[in-house]
Scaffold this motif. Structure first.
Motif, PDB file in Angstrom:
ATOM      1  N   GLY A  19     -18.050  -7.817  -7.007  1.00 45.74           N
ATOM      2  CA  GLY A  19     -18.629  -8.136  -8.315  1.00 45.74           C
ATOM      3  C   GLY A  19     -19.975  -7.497  -8.552  1.00 45.74           C
ATOM      4  N   CYS A  20     -20.493  -6.834  -7.546  1.00 47.01           N
ATOM      5  CA  CYS A  20     -21.835  -6.263  -7.717  1.00 47.01           C
ATOM      6  C   CYS A  20     -21.783  -5.032  -8.620  1.00 47.01           C
ATOM      7  CB  CYS A  20     -22.404  -5.844  -6.365  1.00 47.01           C
ATOM      8  SG  CYS A  20     -22.812  -7.259  -5.326  1.00 47.01           S
ATOM      9  N   THR A  21     -22.878  -4.815  -9.349  1.00 47.02           N
ATOM     10  CA  THR A  21     -22.970  -3.602 -10.172  1.00 47.02           C
ATOM     11  C   THR A  21     -23.995  -2.674  -9.555  1.00 47.02           C
ATOM     12  OG1 THR A  21     -23.504  -5.315 -11.763  1.00 47.02           O
ATOM     13  CG2 THR A  21     -22.569  -3.247 -12.604  1.00 47.02           C
ATOM     14  N   LEU A  22     -23.702  -1.392  -9.673  1.00 53.70           N
ATOM     15  CA  LEU A  22     -24.629  -0.399  -9.147  1.00 53.70           C
ATOM     16  C   LEU A  22     -25.436   0.198 -10.287  1.00 53.70           C
ATOM     17  CD1 LEU A  22     -25.539   1.401  -6.724  1.00 53.70           C
ATOM     18  CD2 LEU A  22     -23.842   3.057  -7.507  1.00 53.70           C
ATOM     19  N   ILE A  23     -26.731   0.202 -10.097  1.00 56.30           N
ATOM     20  CA  ILE A  23     -27.608   0.934 -11.011  1.00 56.30           C
ATOM     21  C   ILE A  23     -28.035   2.182 -10.259  1.00 56.30           C
ATOM     22  CG2 ILE A  23     -29.840   0.911 -12.160  1.00 56.30           C
ATOM     23  CD1 ILE A  23     -29.559  -2.134 -12.338  1.00 56.30           C
ATOM     24  N   TYR A  24     -27.867   3.343 -10.902  1.00 62.53           N
ATOM     25  CA  TYR A  24     -28.173   4.562 -10.164  1.00 62.53           C
ATOM     26  C   TYR A  24     -29.138   5.455 -10.920  1.00 62.53           C
ATOM     27  CZ  TYR A  24     -27.831   9.283  -8.527  1.00 62.53           C
ATOM     28  OH  TYR A  24     -28.164  10.547  -8.102  1.00 62.53           O
ATOM     29  N   ASN A  25     -30.071   6.033 -10.211  1.00 62.83           N
ATOM     30  CA  ASN A  25     -30.950   7.035 -10.808  1.00 62.83           C
ATOM     31  C   ASN A  25     -31.445   8.031  -9.776  1.00 62.83           C
ATOM     32  OD1 ASN A  25     -31.429   7.057 -13.657  1.00 62.83           O
ATOM     33  ND2 ASN A  25     -32.153   4.957 -13.434  1.00 62.83           N
ATOM     34  N   ASN A  26     -31.762   9.191 -10.258  1.00 62.75           N
ATOM     35  CA  ASN A  26     -32.245  10.258  -9.394  1.00 62.75           C
ATOM     36  C   ASN A  26     -33.564  10.767  -9.960  1.00 62.75           C
ATOM     37  OD1 ASN A  26     -32.673  12.867  -8.218  1.00 62.75           O
ATOM     38  ND2 ASN A  26     -30.550  12.767  -7.524  1.00 62.75           N
ATOM     39  N   ALA A  27     -34.572  10.910  -9.104  1.00 65.32           N
ATOM     40  CA  ALA A  27     -35.928  11.153  -9.602  1.00 65.32           C
ATOM     41  C   ALA A  27     -36.327  12.622  -9.654  1.00 65.32           C
ATOM     42  CB  ALA A  27     -36.937  10.395  -8.757  1.00 65.32           C
ATOM     43  N   ASN A  28     -35.435  13.539  -9.307  1.00 63.75           N
ATOM     44  CA  ASN A  28     -35.787  14.960  -9.376  1.00 63.75           C
ATOM     45  C   ASN A  28     -37.114  15.293  -8.733  1.00 63.75           C
ATOM     46  OD1 ASN A  28     -33.538  15.935 -10.702  1.00 63.75           O
ATOM     47  ND2 ASN A  28     -34.304  15.091 -12.626  1.00 63.75           N
ATOM     48  N   GLN A  29     -37.344  14.737  -7.562  1.00 69.58           N
ATOM     49  CA  GLN A  29     -38.513  15.163  -6.794  1.00 69.58           C
ATOM     50  C   GLN A  29     -39.835  14.786  -7.462  1.00 69.58           C
ATOM     51  OE1 GLN A  29     -37.600  16.865  -3.779  1.00 69.58           O
ATOM     52  NE2 GLN A  29     -39.670  16.162  -3.394  1.00 69.58           N
ATOM     53  N   ASP A  30     -39.817  13.717  -8.230  1.00 75.36           N
ATOM     54  CA  ASP A  30     -41.032  13.328  -8.944  1.00 75.36           C
ATOM     55  C   ASP A  30     -41.318  11.854  -8.655  1.00 75.36           C
ATOM     56  OD1 ASP A  30     -42.944  12.553 -10.752  1.00 75.36           O
ATOM     57  OD2 ASP A  30     -42.068  13.628 -12.448  1.00 75.36           O
ATOM     58  N   ALA A  31     -42.398  11.631  -7.909  1.00 79.31           N
ATOM     59  CA  ALA A  31     -42.702  10.269  -7.478  1.00 79.31           C
ATOM     60  C   ALA A  31     -42.976   9.359  -8.666  1.00 79.31           C
ATOM     61  CB  ALA A  31     -43.894  10.280  -6.529  1.00 79.31           C
ATOM     62  N   ALA A  32     -43.653   9.883  -9.664  1.00 72.42           N
ATOM     63  CA  ALA A  32     -43.969   9.046 -10.817  1.00 72.42           C
ATOM     64  C   ALA A  32     -42.696   8.662 -11.559  1.00 72.42           C
ATOM     65  CB  ALA A  32     -44.913   9.795 -11.750  1.00 72.42           C
ATOM     66  N   LYS A  33     -41.769   9.612 -11.631  1.00 70.89           N
ATOM     67  CA  LYS A  33     -40.516   9.315 -12.309  1.00 70.89           C
ATOM     68  C   LYS A  33     -39.749   8.253 -11.522  1.00 70.89           C
ATOM     69  CE  LYS A  33     -37.744  12.039 -14.913  1.00 70.89           C
ATOM     70  NZ  LYS A  33     -37.419  13.407 -15.198  1.00 70.89           N
ATOM     71  N   GLN A  34     -39.805   8.334 -10.222  1.00 69.71           N
ATOM     72  CA  GLN A  34     -39.092   7.339  -9.426  1.00 69.71           C
ATOM     73  C   GLN A  34     -39.663   5.949  -9.661  1.00 69.71           C
ATOM     74  OE1 GLN A  34     -38.945   7.820  -5.028  1.00 69.71           O
ATOM     75  NE2 GLN A  34     -36.750   7.638  -5.421  1.00 69.71           N
ATOM     76  N   GLN A  35     -40.980   5.911  -9.802  1.00 70.19           N
ATOM     77  CA  GLN A  35     -41.607   4.623 -10.094  1.00 70.19           C
ATOM     78  C   GLN A  35     -41.053   4.064 -11.400  1.00 70.19           C
ATOM     79  OE1 GLN A  35     -45.743   4.960 -10.994  1.00 70.19           O
ATOM     80  NE2 GLN A  35     -46.189   2.829 -10.492  1.00 70.19           N
ATOM     81  N   GLN A  36     -40.939   4.909 -12.394  1.00 66.96           N
ATOM     82  CA  GLN A  36     -40.409   4.459 -13.676  1.00 66.96           C
ATOM     83  C   GLN A  36     -38.960   4.012 -13.548  1.00 66.96           C
ATOM     84  OE1 GLN A  36     -41.083   7.749 -16.294  1.00 66.96           O
ATOM     85  NE2 GLN A  36     -43.304   7.629 -16.031  1.00 66.96           N
ATOM     86  N   GLN A  37     -38.210   4.753 -12.736  1.00 64.38           N
ATOM     87  CA  GLN A  37     -36.812   4.381 -12.580  1.00 64.38           C
ATOM     88  C   GLN A  37     -36.684   3.052 -11.870  1.00 64.38           C
ATOM     89  OE1 GLN A  37     -35.293   7.941 -10.740  1.00 64.38           O
ATOM     90  NE2 GLN A  37     -34.789   8.844 -12.730  1.00 64.38           N
ATOM     91  N   ALA A  38     -37.584   2.806 -10.925  1.00 65.39           N
ATOM     92  CA  ALA A  38     -37.586   1.503 -10.254  1.00 65.39           C
ATOM     93  C   ALA A  38     -37.882   0.412 -11.271  1.00 65.39           C
ATOM     94  CB  ALA A  38     -38.619   1.496  -9.134  1.00 65.39           C
ATOM     95  N   GLU A  39     -38.849   0.674 -12.132  1.00 65.83           N
ATOM     96  CA  GLU A  39     -39.183  -0.321 -13.158  1.00 65.83           C
ATOM     97  C   GLU A  39     -37.999  -0.576 -14.078  1.00 65.83           C
ATOM     98  OE1 GLU A  39     -43.967   0.719 -13.302  1.00 65.83           O
ATOM     99  OE2 GLU A  39     -42.597   1.581 -14.768  1.00 65.83           O
ATOM    100  N   SER A  40     -37.326   0.498 -14.458  1.00 67.43           N
ATOM    101  CA  SER A  40     -36.155   0.333 -15.311  1.00 67.43           C
ATOM    102  C   SER A  40     -35.095  -0.497 -14.613  1.00 67.43           C
ATOM    103  CB  SER A  40     -35.554   1.697 -15.659  1.00 67.43           C
ATOM    104  OG  SER A  40     -36.369   2.353 -16.572  1.00 67.43           O
TER     105      SER A  40
END
Ligand code: ATP
Ligand code: ATP
Ligand code: MG
Ligand code: MG
Lengths: 338, 262, 416, 416, 262
Positions: free
Chosen positions: A53-74
């Motif tokens: 029943g679990c859902t996967l949320i997926y994102n890739n940050a393209n080598q950008d730490a700041a973007k990864q932070q945003q993706q974590a927030e999302s």
């Protein structure tokens, strides 16, 4: 009062038998094959198995730490209970852990260590570099060479992990008796930059060149093309990493000496299993810890011509038909891959 | 007012144009016949250039009809206007500053041998054209950016002589020209008339207008303000119409009742 | 004659009889309609594009318009937005700065190293970092003025050189973390206006706009010039107050209005004022529009270039400090990647021309909203990267198409 | 009157008495001196910058000017050089293409996948890949003409979208190796002219230049226009032959003159001819110089934009095939990184203006020589990357400063 | 030739200028006194604009001396020329197309309150200035890009009235102007003379020249070709000098022997 918002926007994320928890997988980049080709599907598959029943949320940050932070927030905004975080920059990803903690979200550090995470599943990056160095030295010693020139083609100067590989490799090569004649940090891990560098160096290092340290299979590809068109014959050993298909093919053909295979399937399954545990509020059991974070530490495997069958092929990471395209058919036969 | 058997080369009726909050043209009418030089005069900002740009395809009017040789046309681009036989010398010259004189002269109608530009022929013809206008240009291989105002204007006028137009529009062609060059351009206009072309000449110089025009159409603040045959009028009368001392305006109360001819 | 208006009763700027007179609120609305049809709408079309993007995303992922996500969005866009604001100045001159990414990376490293490793007081470290940006801008300006090297090349050289300096500053460690509870990090991640704060901001803004409008009307009237109908002045202020209050209300349902965002918008508003209403701003527009005309007007063109490069790099410096604060770390890739391209793209998407002389400070705000909304929205959709790249490209294009189509219509309508 | 020349004996273009008449070779040389002092030198100053860089590097690393390294250099610069050549066209229009990197990455992927995985014949695969570039250019042109979106935004969208498509095309494998002994890889890495080939090329070039010069003189004379002194025409041809022969001699001491390089220079020369001497090229210059004037001249401006975007993307497609051939592989990072920036920078460094209407095909050749020389030279110096970045930046700036200073002097001398 | 006790406002001697292979100015001499209107005339490309640009600081001459009020100066920028009290209306107008009329009028000399532009005062004064030149501009808040040729020229002329110059240079100021506007500009020139300013007027319109100028200086192909007092000459004589029918050239054989005064 942030936790309160969490459960409402998360939408039925109460941990229980059926699960239904959201788990976020945050991967760092797209420029190497492994993440979207292997990590994500393996993880997804394993997650299905652990918790239907679990859902996967997926994102890739393209080598950008700041973007990864945003993706974590999302991800947290979407109600993720656990972040499976393959950090772009393990050190600065502490911020993500802090933000997650403040919201009651667990973090599983995947592949790259992040201090303060709730769990850690990985191969050791420095270890990878050491393995590359050791294998290179072993191969050279085996062929009777004890001195000569090496060239080091490292990863990207703006990639924190590349620094780990480099450190690991240096720890072996510096004291190996071989001379590191030239060294290069390849911007963006770009194979053509590696190629140009190798070509340029070749004019001066060719006479004494005994081997090349290349940080991954991409840069190894560039290096090998340069060596070949520069008329280096017989080929000197070149290292690699990631067990990319093309890397394996070069190993079969005898152009590349080794690659480092990080068995991604067990890594991903282990991460999925422990992520589900974390989501259900349970503490995963662990045999080891790293910097007091409970951890599963897997060992990277060196792949050479002799053990392709027992490693990547056995794990289904790559299949023999994939490797042995018509172009490599003869080499495959010679290497015993049928 | 003028009804003859062959249709007018150009016939515009009811032309209006609005830019933002400004009504630049209101219900303008203009007719030009073959072999006739019509001077379009009016104060600054009266709308002369805007009107002829609607014929040249630079922009389209909001309302109104344009007839070329009696056929209604919708001119949406300068290329189309040129195809209809309309050659225009713009007030702002519209030259490519980065190109030299030869390139500017032949822009859009280059002479080629095969696919290659025939620079020699073009250069030779350029010298011919410029001499004809008694231009004082030391070299045709300098970018027009570094030409003097009058030299640039001469280049722009010479452009219009290249094609085989039926209607030539000259928007203040002599504004920057010297005495000799102005005389040449006036001669040129007379020669065009003799060849049976229709010519529209916009000018603020009443002497020039009286010297070459057959008819004078006056615009004032975006409206028609009278039309005079040069033979029957004098400068004072025209100036009075330009400045508004005489008001010949057809007010919008009577929209389009005066379509002459059909 | 019928239709002739007695000119004596008209303001000095309304006496031309070709002017189409519209009276009062109704006339004003009608005039807006004309402007709309003529495509002369300022930033309106980009706003429409933005709203479209929002609608699409909130259908695809309803959580997109949740207060929590909106709060995230308003925080996320600030650092690059600040870089973009600097870029606007350079673009207004018709120049470019390719190095804002590197410069921000460098100042991020500087603030992190001085504050954490050297133990300087926080504000001193931050100020020093921003000042590094200023100095870089000075160097650019001097090289530009002295040698006439195109800004593309100067800042390309800067892009490379300051990336190198950034790596040097960071040294072997590569990454320097800022303490999570330090003022900088808190400012960039955890400082919100109190729930009444947003409403106060809304009110104050409206009052300022109202007062400015009324004062302007008064001075214009006393100078014999036309004035805006009172209904418009009041209406505008009320609408503004209402709009901002709604924003505050929505964001208050989560953590509140982020202080950093409020300050960013304030800086944008101030810069807009500077560009439109100060001598320096006017001078920038003039040089960007026609440098030769500006020079012949006696403007010291070199000083304008110098000050603009300094402004841009200073904003880049500030952006770097915010990048470090946001991430609570500085590392080798801070400011790298697409930071630079996004900063320029934001300004362009927001409607500032690459050719100089046309644009506004608000384009940085609008453009970064577009870019960040796309990025944030796609984060919510769980796409694999290939698809994600493709969609980002297409949506970016979509956002600008509306704007460009109306602009083109304006060009057709004859406004150059 | 003293000093008056009889005008009858003068050619039609030399009759103005203000022209300072210089006669024969001596006069020509003197005129060059004037041009030099006035800063009106074409590409000369960049060449000086390039020579300076070469001198510096060969002092620091004598191996830099070894035949082997020079052969490497001439091979390395071709793929990006081809991209840059496409960029020149777009820049001449005053537009930009940010996506040549992505497009080349995509076509690299396409050629690799079709040739290796699908087993298409090599030439068909390569042609198909180049055609993909052409189609992309068509799309750009249509969007640009239809919606008037700034090319910056269109190609930014393309940059992202085609990167996504590239990843899709490469699929799960990520990297596709081209067989090292395939024609493509051999062409890009191991095909050299026979040792007499270089000399033949030198001779043929000289003969072509000589013939063109003589024919031109003949037609000009018969049209009554001035001619160049024969000594200059012959001298020019001899110098060219000599220069090229020296290049061939040096490169022959290693593997020889790379075929790919010869073809690249040939393509550049042809494109230079196209820009300067065909109707289409003239039209591009006109639109780039003053689009409104071009439109009013009856030029189909939209077609010019369309064809130029197509040209640029087609070259990008070709460049991608060469990138794959060079690396003997296509992967996700092919065309990424600084490929795009370098392609644009090469054109700009070589002297093509970002503002349109000014530049030449040779600027791509010169610029990429500068960039690749710096990169290659630094490869030989074993610097750590921080220092390497800094030096790259500074040297790039240096290379252009000479050029810009003389250009600026020209601007001062009054030539706009 | 004219020697009085106060030094000339402007005195240029031996001015030469070369552009590439073209010798645009050769050894030019020009003097203007306070309260005098000097017309500078000559064919297209004679070098009139180039000469006055050397005074206005747009570019510097290769050789020669410029004296302002008897003091030698080296003018290297327009800002410096303005500081010396020289106001110039350029032939190519040099307006910023993206700015509106008010901004262009006050460019470089904006009215501010504190640091903020005082738009209301500027707009009010703009209307005043434009009315004075009887300009027909519907709105001063439209970008000058969309102004008509004459409107643009009026804006450029109005700019020159803003400062407190000693020397006003007008390069073909009435070329694009209507009849009424031309009359106003000629009036303006007369008023400037009455206020004791020195004025240089470049024009191709001999009627205008005869109407306002005190002295006429003729250039031909970059050389001085005579100087006439308006009171003692007629149009035919001047035109003869312009076209070269009369040759008053001082040939380079006698370089600078005629320095009047000291
Ligand atoms: N593109 C435009 N946008 C807005 N207004 C415009 C535009 N083009 C022209 N106008 C306005 O239209 C009016 C008429 O301009 P036009 O150029 O037709 O005048 P004109 O009669 O040619 O004047 P002149 O004798 O000065 O050349 C002017 O008030 C001008 O400001
Ligand atoms: N920047 C420049 N570069 C090269 N040549 C120039 C430059 N500026 C002017 N010239 C040349 O100098 C000569 C004189 O030009 P100038 O503009 O002074 O003439 P003018 O007397 O003002 O003519 P007009 O009456 O047409 O305005 C012309 O032949 C022109 O081509
Ligand atoms: Mg006009
Ligand atoms: Mg002039």
């Amino acid at each position: 009062g942030c936790g309160g918002n969490q459960s409402t926007s998360g939408g039925g994320s109460s941990p229980g038998a059926g699960g239904g928890a959201k788990i976020a997988l945050l991967l760092p980049e797209t420029k190497t094959t492994r993440y979207e080709t292997f990590d994500k599907p393996y993880f997804e598959e394993a997650l299905k198995g652990e918790c239907s029943g679990c859902t996967l949320i997926y994102n890739n940050a393209n080598q950008d730490a700041a973007k990864q932070q945003q993706q974590a927030e999302s991800a947290m905004t979407q109600g993720a209970k656990v972040l499976v975080l393959d950090a772009v920059d393990g050190k600065s990803a502490v911020t993500i852990v802090n933000e997650a903690k403040a919201k009651g979200v667990k973090v599983l550090a995947y592949d790259r260590f992040v201090a303060g995470a709730d769990y850690y599943v990985s191969f050791d990056n420095q270890k990878v570099g050491q393995l590359q160095g050791t294998t290179l030295v072993d191969i050279l010693k085996k062929s009777g060479k004890t001195s000569g020139d090496l060239v080091m083609v490292n990863g990207s100067p703006t990639d924190a992990n590349a620094a780990d590989f480099k450190k690991g490799a240096h720890s072996v090569l510096d004291s190996s008796g071989f001379t590191i004649k030239a060294e290069y940090d390849t911007p963006d891990w770009s194979p053509d930059k590696a190629q140009s560098f190798m070509e340029s160096q070749l004019s001066s290092v060719k006479p004494n060149l005994v081997g090349v340290y290349a940080a991954n299979d991409g840069t190894a590809g560039g290096v090998i093309t340069a060596l070949k068109s520069g008329g280096v014959n017989p080929m000197v050993p070149v290292t690699g990493q990631d067990a990319e298909l093309t890397g394996i093919q070069r190993i079969v053909a005898g152009d590349q000496a080794m690659t480092v295979y990080k068995a991604i399937k067990p890594e991903a399954s282990d991460a999925a299993k422990n992520a589900v545990l974390l989501a259900n509020g349970k503490a995963p059991a662990s045999a080891t810890t790293k910097d007091s974070v409970p951890a599963t530490l897997l060992t990277p495997v060196v792949v050479t011509k002799t053990n392709i069958k027992d490693t990547v092929v056995k794990d289904g990471f790559e299949t023999i038909p994939q490797i042995c395209t018509p172009q490599y058919a003869d080499a495959c036969k010679a290497a015993g891959l049928q | 007012m003028t009804t003859t058997s062959p249709p007018d080369v150009l016939s515009m009726t009811g032309i209006s144009k609005r830019f933002g909050a400004v009504q630049v043209l209101s219900d303008i009418e203009l007719h030009v016949r073959a072999g006739e030089v019509v001077a379009l005069v009016g104060d600054n900002g009266a709308g002369k250039s805007t009107l002829i740009k609607a014929v040249a395809g630079v922009h389209t009017a909001d309302t109104g009809h344009i007839l070329i040789n009696g056929k209604e046309v919708h001119i949406t681009s300068p290329a189309q206007a040129q195809a209809l036989g309309i050659a225009t010398v713009y007030q702002d010259l519209a030259l490519c500053d980065n190109l030299d004189v030869v390139s500017n002269l032949f822009l859009g109608s280059e002479v080629t041998r095969g696919t290659v530009l025939d620079e020699v022929t073009m250069e030779k013809r350029s010298w011919g054209l410029l001499r004809e206008l008694s231009a004082k240009i030391p070299s045709v291989r300098i970018a027009v950016a570094s030409m003097s105002g009058g030299q640039r204007q001469t280049v722009a006028i010479a452009r219009a002589l290249l094609g085989e137009p039926h209607l030539v529009i000259l928007d203040e062609p002599t504004a920057a020209l010297g005495v000799a060059q102005t005389a040449e351009v006036l001669n040129l206009i007379r020669r065009l008339r003799e060849r049976g072309l229709a010519v529209i000449l916009i000018s603020h110089n009443m002497a020039d207008v009286m010297a070459v025009a057959d008819r004078v159409v006056v615009l004032r603040l975006g409206r028609n303000n009278g039309e005079y045959r040069v033979a029957d009028t004098n400068v004072e009368q025209i100036i009075a119409a330009i400045t508004g001392a005489v008001d010949n305006t057809r007010r919008p109360s009577a929209p389009t009742q005066e379509g002459s001819g059909q | 004659m019928p239709g002739e208006l007695p000119p004596a009763v008209l303001s000095a700027d309304l006496q031309d009889e070709r002017l189409i007179q519209e009276e009062g609120l109704k006339g004003w609305v009608k005039a807006q309609g004309v402007r709309l049809r003529a495509g002369d709408l300022g930033s309106m079309p980009v706003v429409i594009g933005l709203v479209l993007i929002w609608i699409i995303f909130s259908i695809k992922a309803p959580v997109f318009i949740s207060p929590q996500n909106l709060v995230n969005l308003t925080i996320q866009l600030v650092p690059i937005g600040i870089l973009s604001l600097g870029i606007v100045f350079v673009l207004l001159l018709g120049e470019i700065d390719l190095s804002v990414g590197s410069v921000s990376g460098l100042t991020a490293a500087v603030v992190a190293v001085t504050f954490v490793n050297k133990g300087w007081p926080m504000l001193v470290a931050a100020l020093f970092a921003v000042l590094c940006g200023t100095v870089i801008g000075l160097v650019y300006g001097v090289v530009f003025n002295r040698f006439g090297v195109p800004s593309f090349v100067i800042t390309l050289a800067g892009l490379l050189a300051f990336l190198g300096v950034q790596l040097l500053v960071l040294g072997n460690e590569g990454t320097v973390n800022l303490p999570f509870n330090s003022g900088l990090v808190q400012f960039a991640n955890g400082t919100f206006l109190p729930s009444w704060g947003g409403y106060v901001v809304a009110l104050v803004s409206a009052v300022v706009v109202l007062a400015a409008g009324l004062t302007n009307n008064r001075t214009r009237a006393s100078a014999g010039l036309s004035t805006l109908p009172g209904s418009i002045i009041y209406g505008r202020a009320v609408l503004l107050a209402l709009g901002l209050a709604i924003v505050a209300f929505v964001l208050n349902r989560d953590r509140g209005v982020p202080l950093m965002f409020v300050l960013f918008v304030l800086v944008v508003a101030v810069m807009d004022f500077v560009i439109r209403r100060t001598k320096w701003g006017r001078t920038i527009m003039a040089v960007g529009g026609n440098i030769e005309a500006a020079r012949r007007s006696g403007i010291n063109v070199r000083r304008v270039y110098l000050t603009v490069f300094v402004t841009c790099s200073t904003f880049a410096g500030l952006g770097g400090v915010l990048l470090a604060s946001r991430l609570s770390a500085a590392n080798q890739s801070t400011g790298a990647g697409d930071v630079n391209l996004n900063a320029i793209a934001a300004a362009v998407i927001g409607g500032t021309s690459l050719f100089g002389g046309r644009g506004s400070a608000y384009s940085a705000l609008l453009g970064i909203f577009v870019i960040q909304s796309i990025s944030n929205g796609l984060d919510l959709l769980n796409l694999n990267s290939a698809i994600r790249f493709i969609i980002t490209g297409l949506v970016t294009l979509l956002a600008v198409i509306i704007d460009s189509t109306t602009r083109r219509r304006r060009a057709r309508a004859g406004r150059a």
